[in-house]
Motif scaffolding. Structure first.
Motif, short mmCIF file in Angstrom:
data_model
loop_
_atom_site.label_atom_id
_atom_site.label_comp_id
_atom_site.label_asym_id
_atom_site.label_seq_id
_atom_site.Cartn_x
_atom_site.Cartn_y
_atom_site.Cartn_z
N ASP A 75 2.66 -16.16 6.22
CA ASP A 75 1.34 -16.64 6.60
C ASP A 75 1.23 -16.85 8.11
O ASP A 75 0.20 -16.53 8.72
N SER A 89 0.20 -10.52 4.49
CA SER A 89 -0.36 -10.90 3.20
C SER A 89 0.64 -10.82 2.06
O SER A 89 0.51 -11.53 1.07
N ARG A 90 1.64 -9.94 2.20
CA ARG A 90 2.57 -9.68 1.10
C ARG A 90 3.97 -9.45 1.64
O ARG A 90 4.16 -9.18 2.82
#
Length: 286
Positions: A55, A60-61
């Motif tokens: 973050d 995002s992943r």
């Protein structure tokens, strides 16, 4: 060496949906003990720290890769995948004795491949017939194979790699020797292999492991990674390698590593492919 607890916030902002496609979770050892056969003992690097870094850097992943310090005990990996609520996929390590039920459980947790490690300082040698038997089984699941080797080993490995029935992702560009330059036959051999075999992908990762010029710019990494991104834009992945296990010279700043992305993928289209489209196609297509 411990990872940096407070990395620099990068000036580069990754595109929406960007994936850190090479990272790890370790321990905590009191919950997920390290393998007795390990060649090194890392600092604990639990899932909460990984997700916080994701973050902070603007990703995002994650794609979480099982490292040798946990051996074929994938419990820490599976725990992280389940906690990620669909925002992580995994690469496991399995033995030939793994059961179909165990493979199914790994698949349901989000594992999408297995790692074959040929780096002798990290693992004991595994017979190639064993790897072939594993490859044939995981191919039925639609998984792929991640391979880790050093550049001087590639010539001997090429027939084996070409025989595998799945897509193959090569860790860290096959660990080229930067002192030899991008035009040296060792690196050209890897480029030629990717050109000849469309099932082979590469991670353009780990300047901190490969660079001679060093941090924070890692200038000698750029021409190697740039060559692969430019030549194979739809078969390259990027990742932090957090928490940078088994480092002995320096601990990189993950903000600095993130800021290198536009240097190796200068155009928006290249960055979209490298950070979003390619990992999503490989890891989240089902």
């Amino acid at each position: 060496m411990p990872f940096k607890p407070n990395p620099t916030r990068p000036s580069f902002v990754p595109p929406l949906g960007a994936v850190d496609a090479h990272c790890h979770v370790f321990g905590p050892a009191g919950v997920f003990p390290y393998a007795p056969e390990r060649k090194y003992t890392p600092c604990d690097a639990p899932k909460e720290k990984l997700f916080a870094l994701r973050d902070f850097l603007g990703f995002s992943r994650n794609v979480i890769v099982q490292a040798t310090c946990h051996g074929a005990d994938n419990r820490a990996l599976v725990d992280a995948l389940k906690a990620a609520n669909g925002l992580a996929r995994g690469i496991a390590t399995v033995r030939a004795t793994v059961s179909d039920a165990e493979l199914k459980a790994l698949d349901e947790a989000g594992v999408r491949g297995v790692r074959f490690n040929f780096v002798k300082r990290l693992v004991d040698a595994t017979p190639r017939e064993t790897y072939v038997s594993i490859a044939e089984r995981i191919a039925k699941l639609g998984w792929h194979i991640v391979v880790y080797f050093e550049a001087h080993e590639l010539a001997d490995l090429i027939p084996f790699l070409n025989s595998l029935p799945t897509k193959i992702v090569v860790d860290h560009m096959g660990r080229p020797d930067f002192a030899k330059g991008v035009d040296h036959p060792d690196f050209r051999r890897f480029v030629d292999l990717m050109a000849a075999n469309p099932r082979i992908w590469s991670k353009v990762t780990c300047p901190e492991r490969l660079s001679i010029s060093g941090p924070p710019a890692y200038d000698d990494f750029v021409p190697f990674a740039r060559a692969l991104v430019e030549s194979f834009p739809d078969r390259v992945l990027w990742g932090t390698d957090w928490p940078h296990p088994n480092m002995t010279t320096h601990m990189p700043d993950d903000g600095d590593l993130t800021n290198m992305i536009p240097r190796i993928a200068p155009t928006p289209d290249e960055r979209q492919a490298l950070l979003v489209d390619n990992p999503m196609r490989l890891y989240w297509s089902r």
